[in-house]
Motif scaffolding. Structure first.
Motif, short mmCIF file in Angstrom:
data_model
loop_
_atom_site.label_atom_id
_atom_site.label_comp_id
_atom_site.label_asym_id
_atom_site.label_seq_id
_atom_site.Cartn_x
_atom_site.Cartn_y
_atom_site.Cartn_z
N UNK A 174 0.87 -1.18 0.00
CA UNK A 174 0.00 0.00 0.00
C UNK A 174 0.90 1.23 0.00
N UNK A 175 0.87 1.98 -1.10
CA UNK A 175 1.67 3.20 -1.22
C UNK A 175 0.82 4.37 -0.74
N UNK A 176 1.18 4.90 0.41
CA UNK A 176 0.49 6.06 0.99
C UNK A 176 1.53 7.09 1.39
N UNK A 177 2.39 7.43 0.44
CA UNK A 177 3.57 8.26 0.71
C UNK A 177 3.26 9.75 0.78
N UNK A 178 2.00 10.13 0.61
CA UNK A 178 1.65 11.54 0.74
C UNK A 178 2.15 12.39 -0.41
N UNK A 179 2.43 13.65 -0.12
CA UNK A 179 2.81 14.61 -1.15
C UNK A 179 3.86 15.55 -0.58
N UNK A 180 4.27 16.51 -1.38
CA UNK A 180 5.22 17.52 -0.93
C UNK A 180 4.70 18.90 -1.31
N UNK A 181 5.15 19.96 -0.61
CA UNK A 181 4.67 21.31 -0.92
C UNK A 181 5.07 21.75 -2.33
#
Length: 548
Positions: A174-181
């Motif tokens: 499960x890839x739940x690595x989020x994001x970056x600004x």
């Protein structure tokens, strides 16, 4: 005395036997530890192989590897059935951040531990089960054919340690690595601005703010330098930027004016709304040039039809441009006007413009205006991280990982993606969902239930779920948006979309709803207690202005 000599001999033999047993116990590890260690592949015992977790055996529980510890990943780990799966979490942080209350920690309304929930409390199996682990690391690559994740440890602050690589075999990933600004490629943002997404960001903002307050009171500081040090600039008029502006204005009115009376007239807050305006303008200019060339070429009726069809599209695009340059563009028009009025009343200066460059002590706008600052907070939205961009997986619009209606990555067996790093593929006919906590949380809950159902159907191991039909596809229903603007006021917008009708309210009642809703959404009773106590002590005694 013979009896005394016999007593000494007996005591000596007993102690020697006890010591030998202790040495044997120390040299022989416990059975559970031996079983746990055998799961790892070490480079010392098997030269040429990278250390890590090898594939699970048929008689072992299948392994779910979760990449990330944000809203999506933590909600999934909380809902996963650990009697069916071993859970392995890989993340550069060992806690989840309750982001809706993060802005309050920057000015001392809340303490930092109140918004941080340890992974071991969210999923206790990670702390006690022999096959479940948490690894403080970043993911660097993915091999979907061999079901392997490549990782590198995080060793920030440990000068004696160099990061090392290891591999993790998975049955379900499960890839739940989020994001970056997002910085929109503007020079100097990464070097001089502070984001507001992690606890250490809030800590840095608080230290910088209090340091500037104390430095400005030192004898010999010029009026110009004092004005710069006490100028707080927030770039981005979304919920994060607006909430931080409201918290900061409250801090200035209630605490700074009382405890820093010598410099209270110098401190200012400026909110610059830029959003994606720069890129929108660039795209609009390119479209205009294209249609101008088409007209100049005097093409056939097909081009004319295309132009006539594109007029309403361009009008809508232009309307989006106008709205993109307003604060809280996703909220109701009346709520936006109310927020603007209240922020200005609190002393926040609103500026509309495009940031051209960020220098160490000032930012330069596109019209040539220089805006000096002592504290610069950047909050202009999020986008996919380099790790997500570099993965050889299908992409959704915007560069996110493309998923189907069941949050699966179609081209990779046993790979799923949820949260800010994922989006529906164009082939599904569904729009890309916004990067919101409620979207990520609901996706994590849905996928946990689906994986539990697959595990009960004996499909938990790698490549074992090919013939298992998933249940109902994921459907997102927006529950509304909330934002606090300071001075015991907040906004509550319960519409399901911008065009839909629904309840919208603002004021003290909305502020009470905002606090009550987020207090109940805090993950643990421990942190709910912390938040309630922090709010109470802040209301009675004021904010803590200690610089630690």
């Amino acid at each position: 005395m013979p009896w005394f000599r016999n007593f000494l001999q007996l005591s000596t033999s007993t102690i020697s036997r006890h010591s030998s047993l202790q040495r044997q116990a120390a040299l022989s590890p416990p059975t559970s530890l031996t079983h746990s260690v055998t799961r790892f592949i070490t480079t010392q015992s098997e030269p040429g192989r990278c250390a890590g977790l090898g594939p699970t055996k048929p008689d072992e529980k299948p392994r779910v590897v979760v990449v990330g510890s944000g809203w999506a990943g933590c909600r999934l780990m909380k809902g996963i059935d650990t009697s069916l799966y071993d859970v392995v979490c890989v993340s550069p942080r060992n806690h989840m951040v309750f982001t809706p209350l993060l802005a309050s920690t920057c000015v001392g309304t809340l303490e930092f531990r109140s918004v941080a929930e340890p992974i071991g409390r969210i999923q206790p199996a990670i702390s006690r089960e022999p096959g479940s682990y948490f690894f403080l690391a970043n993911c660097t690559g993915l091999d979907t054919d061999d079901h392997v994740v490549h990782c590198q440890t995080v060793t920030e602050g440990a000068d004696s340690l160099d990061p090392w690589n290891f591999k993790l075999s998975y049955d379900k990933l499960v890839i739940a690595a989020g994001s970056q600004p997002l910085t929109f490629g503007i020079k100097g943002v990464l070097e001089h601005a502070i984001f507001l997404r992690e606890v250490y960001h809030a800590q840095e903002i608080r230290r910088k703010l209090l340091l500037n307050l104390m430095l400005s009171d030192v004898p010999g500081v010029t009026e110009e330098e004092k004005s710069r040090l006490l100028h707080c600039v927030i770039v981005g008029g979304g919920p994060t930027g607006v909430e931080f502006s409201g918290e900061l204005s409250d801090f200035i009115i209630k605490d700074v004016h009382q405890r820093y009376a010598h410099v209270k007239d110098y401190i200012r807050v400026t909110l610059i709304e830029v959003s994606a305006f720069k890129k929108f303008c660039d795209g609009f200019e390119l479209l205009a040039q294209f249609f101008y060339l088409c007209l100049e070429a005097d093409r056939n009726d097909a081009i004319t039809s295309l132009l006539s069809f594109s007029i309403p599209v361009l009008m809508k695009f232009q309307k989006t441009l106008i709205q993109a340059n307003e604060i809280l563009s996703s909220f109701d028009d009346g709520l936006r006007k109310y927020a603007t009025k209240q922020l200005v009343k609190s002393g926040v200066r609103l500026v509309r413009g495009v940031v051209k460059d960020v220098l160490p002590q000032k930012i330069v706008l596109s019209d040539g205006t220089d805006v000096p600052y002592g504290l610069l907070v950047w909050s202009t939205g999020v986008g996919p991280s380099p790790f997500i961009k570099n993965l050889e997986l299908p992409k959704a619009p915007g560069g996110r990982i493309g998923v189907d209606e069941w949050l699966r990555v179609p081209s990779a067996q046993d790979v799923f993606s949820i949260g800010d790093c994922s989006g529906f593929l164009e082939s599904t006919g569904k729009p890309v969902l916004p990067a919101l906590a409620q979207v990520a949380e609901r996706q994590g809950k849905y996928l946990a239930n689906e994986l539990n159902r697959v595990g009960k159907a004996s499909g938990g191991h790698a490549n074992a779920a090919k013939d298992i039909d998933f249940g109902k596809p994921f459907v997102y229903k927006h529950l509304g948006s909330m934002a606090t603007i300071g001075r015991f006021k907040a906004l509550v917008d319960l519409r399901q979309s911008k065009e839909a009708k629904g309840v919208s309210m603002a004021g003290f009642v909305s502020w009470f709803i905002w606090r009550s809703a987020y207090l109940t959404r805090v993950l643990s009773w421990r942190n709910r207690f912390y938040v309630a106590i922090n709010w109470t002590t802040t209301f009675i005694f004021g904010r803590d202005i200690s610089r630690i």
